[in-house]
Scaffold this active site. Structure first.
Site, mmCIF file in Angstrom:
data_model
loop_
_atom_site.group_PDB
_atom_site.id
_atom_site.type_symbol
_atom_site.label_atom_id
_atom_site.label_comp_id
_atom_site.label_asym_id
_atom_site.label_seq_id
_atom_site.Cartn_x
_atom_site.Cartn_y
_atom_site.Cartn_z
ATOM 1 N N LYS A 66 1.069 -1.117 -0.008
ATOM 2 C CA LYS A 66 -0.200 -0.048 -0.062
ATOM 3 C C LYS A 66 1.009 1.191 -0.072
ATOM 4 O O LYS A 66 1.729 1.208 0.690
ATOM 5 C CB LYS A 66 -0.640 -0.040 1.466
ATOM 6 C CG LYS A 66 -1.943 1.041 1.372
ATOM 7 C CD LYS A 66 -3.122 0.706 0.648
ATOM 8 C CE LYS A 66 -3.952 2.121 0.302
ATOM 9 N NZ LYS A 66 -3.461 3.064 -0.848
ATOM 10 N N LYS A 90 5.355 2.134 8.284
ATOM 11 C CA LYS A 90 4.256 3.154 8.578
ATOM 12 C C LYS A 90 2.903 2.139 8.988
ATOM 13 O O LYS A 90 2.308 2.308 9.958
ATOM 14 C CB LYS A 90 3.891 4.107 7.628
ATOM 15 C CG LYS A 90 2.952 5.120 8.011
ATOM 16 C CD LYS A 90 2.784 5.883 6.761
ATOM 17 C CE LYS A 90 3.870 6.536 6.290
ATOM 18 N NZ LYS A 90 3.687 7.673 4.999
ATOM 19 N N LYS A 102 5.203 1.846 -3.073
ATOM 20 C CA LYS A 102 5.271 3.368 -3.557
ATOM 21 C C LYS A 102 5.541 3.396 -4.968
ATOM 22 O O LYS A 102 6.269 2.513 -5.573
ATOM 23 C CB LYS A 102 6.233 4.065 -2.739
ATOM 24 C CG LYS A 102 6.367 5.772 -2.918
ATOM 25 C CD LYS A 102 5.065 6.310 -2.351
ATOM 26 C CE LYS A 102 5.395 6.895 -0.724
ATOM 27 N NZ LYS A 102 4.370 7.670 -0.152
ATOM 28 N N THR A 186 -4.214 13.099 6.339
ATOM 29 C CA THR A 186 -2.812 13.371 6.629
ATOM 30 C C THR A 186 -2.558 14.531 7.575
ATOM 31 O O THR A 186 -1.806 14.402 8.533
ATOM 32 C CB THR A 186 -1.994 13.259 5.449
ATOM 33 O OG1 THR A 186 -2.428 12.199 4.605
ATOM 34 C CG2 THR A 186 -0.470 13.068 5.893
ATOM 35 N N ASN A 217 -1.565 19.659 0.451
ATOM 36 C CA ASN A 217 -2.754 19.218 1.339
ATOM 37 C C ASN A 217 -2.131 18.725 2.617
ATOM 38 O O ASN A 217 -2.968 19.212 3.489
ATOM 39 C CB ASN A 217 -3.025 17.824 0.313
ATOM 40 C CG ASN A 217 -4.169 17.038 1.165
ATOM 41 O OD1 ASN A 217 -4.888 17.693 1.464
ATOM 42 N ND2 ASN A 217 -4.144 15.885 1.128
ATOM 43 N N SER A 345 -6.955 5.851 4.143
ATOM 44 C CA SER A 345 -6.943 4.861 2.798
ATOM 45 C C SER A 345 -7.551 3.544 3.059
ATOM 46 O O SER A 345 -8.186 2.786 2.512
ATOM 47 C CB SER A 345 -5.636 4.652 2.155
ATOM 48 O OG SER A 345 -5.305 5.942 1.305
HETATM 49 N N1 GLU Z 1 1.150 8.720 0.164
HETATM 50 C C1 GLU Z 1 0.778 8.658 1.403
HETATM 51 C C2 GLU Z 1 1.803 8.104 2.276
HETATM 52 O O1 GLU Z 1 3.056 8.773 1.960
HETATM 53 C C3 GLU Z 1 -0.554 8.009 1.483
HETATM 54 C C4 GLU Z 1 -0.455 6.610 1.227
HETATM 55 C C5 GLU Z 1 -1.851 5.920 0.938
HETATM 56 O O2 GLU Z 1 -2.685 6.283 1.343
HETATM 57 O O3 GLU Z 1 -1.832 4.532 0.643
HETATM 58 O O4 GLU Z 1 1.792 7.790 3.704
#
Ligand code: GLU
Length: 412
Positions: A66, A90, A102, A186, A217, A345
């Protein structure tokens, strides 16, 4: 500093304080799978331009990979690999059933027309669709990727698979199966972590001062929440400049102004400073909410804040981290501080799979609950181990969890 070396160093530091077998390092130091593609996109003038795209799947012991997808000209393989590793830690830290992923495309999206951006987004899906999926790897927005981009991607994936499922992406617009609260998630989460840190060090938020680096954001939504609690947001920076107001900005108005596409330096009543001065202003709270590697050994020496709450991924280099720790700064590390995005998410994904949608209060309540629990867990780990380092404690906790599951799966 190469972000992959940075995350590898963080893993090593955590492993030094645990009894895991050396193979655990090998399993976590590099992504399990990494894809890169060159893919063609037709430009408005009829020419074809080739773009380089990546997707990194770091570790899927806990569940499907994810993580976000970014469009930026600084995207590199090492960058994407490191960012996917941070996603693994995370998700493990806050207790989500996900591994880390990613992706990115090397592009400055400001150079593209809306139609070119749509063709690029769809082309990314055509290149990578075999590697993603609701139980395999679920992309989401990251830098310069918004709900519209995700909507095009969902549509393209649906065309390819002749289906109308929507749990294979998160960060979707509400009407396409998105979750309430995902956009703010976030930034709001960052503020909850500032509030917790303030409680721990006895800082009264009413009248406390804050600087926010990056007003996208994450930065803008955390600033709005902090200001709502009485924090004076005195400095904000973006790619162009830093704006300063010692009395504290009307943050909601500044956000509205900036969201409408106006440059920060034209906001009435601001003093304009060079971008880098943001780190030199004495404040109680500093929120880096832009890109990796923003706080280095050079500017860390000039930083005087009580709380550093990392809205961005990897904003503080290890050398800078040590300088700030030596100064007694309370650091809420990225993998905890900005976890609100992936938490919501996860709520979006489960709402899609379940077919039942939550109201905003429930989303925000559950997000806050998960983040506060994770903070308490990390804080407790830090105090019981007497390590005075939230980042290290967070990594230890995350790695313990992943290592246990990798062992159960028989990976070592
Ligand atoms: N891009 C965000 C992060 O770095 C969210 C990732 C997501 O929602 O999967 O945590």
């Amino acid at each position: 500093m190469d972000p992959l070396l940075m995350v590898q160093q963080q893993i090593k530091s955590a492993l030094e304080l645990t009894n895991h077998e050396p193979i655990v390092y090998e399993l976590l130091a590099e992504p399990k799978r990494f894809y890169d593609f060159m893919f063609p996109v037709r430009m408005d003038n009829g020419s074809i331009r080739l773009f380089k795209g990546y997707r990194s799947q770091h570790n899927d012991a806990l569940g499907p990979n994810k993580g976000g997808l970014r469009f930026h000209d600084s995207v590199s393989a090492e960058d994407v690999k490191a960012l996917s590793a941070w996603m693994t830690f995370k998700c493990a830290l806050v207790g989500l059933p996900y591994g880390g992923g990613k992706g990115g495309v090397v592009v400055d999206p400001k150079e593209l027309s809306p139609l070119e951006l749509e063709r690029l987004s769809r082309a990314w899906v055509r290149a990578f669709h075999n590697e993603i999926g609701q139980f395999r790897d679920i992309p989401a927005p990251d830098v310069n990727v918004n709900q519209q981009v995700i909507a095009w991607m969902v549509d393209e994936a649906n065309i390819i698979t002749s289906s109308s499922q929507n749990a294979h992406f998160t960060g979707k617009p509400l009407d396409l199966g998105g979750s309430r609260g995902r956009i703010q998630a976030t930034g709001y989460g960052v503020s909850y972590m500032v509030r917790k840190a303030a409680e721990k060090i006895g800082l009264d938020l009413q009248g406390a001062t804050a600087s926010i680096q990056g007003f996208g954001n994450v930065g803008s939504n955390s600033a709005v929440m902090l200001a709502g609690w009485g924090v004076k947001v005195v400095a904000v920076s973006d790619m162009q400049c830093c704006v300063h107001n010692p009395e504290g900005f009307d943050v909601a108005a500044l956000k509205e102004y900036s969201d409408a596409g106006h440059p920060l330096d034209e906001f009435p009543g601001v003093t304009v400073l060079p971008r880098e001065s943001l780190f030199e202003l004495p404040v109680d709270i500093l929120v880096p909410a832009a890109l990796e590697g923003a706080i280095t050994k050079d500017n860390a020496k000039k930083i005087s804040c009580k709380i550093l709450c990392e809205g961005a991924n990897g904003p503080t280099t290890p050398e800078a981290d040590q300088i700030l720790l030596d100064k007694g700064v309370f650091i809420v590390p990225d993998i905890l501080a900005n976890s609100g995005g992936v938490i919501v998410s996860y709520f979006e994904w489960s709402q899609n799979l379940y077919g039942h949608y939550w109201d905003l209060d429930m989303v925000l309540f559950e997000e806050e609950k998960m983040m506060l629990q994770a903070f308490d867990l990390v804080y407790e780990k830090m105090t019981t181990r007497n390590i005075k380092n939230m980042r290290l404690a967070a990594f230890i906790h995350a790695i313990d969890r992943i290592a246990e599951v990798m062992k159960l799966r028989g990976w070592y």
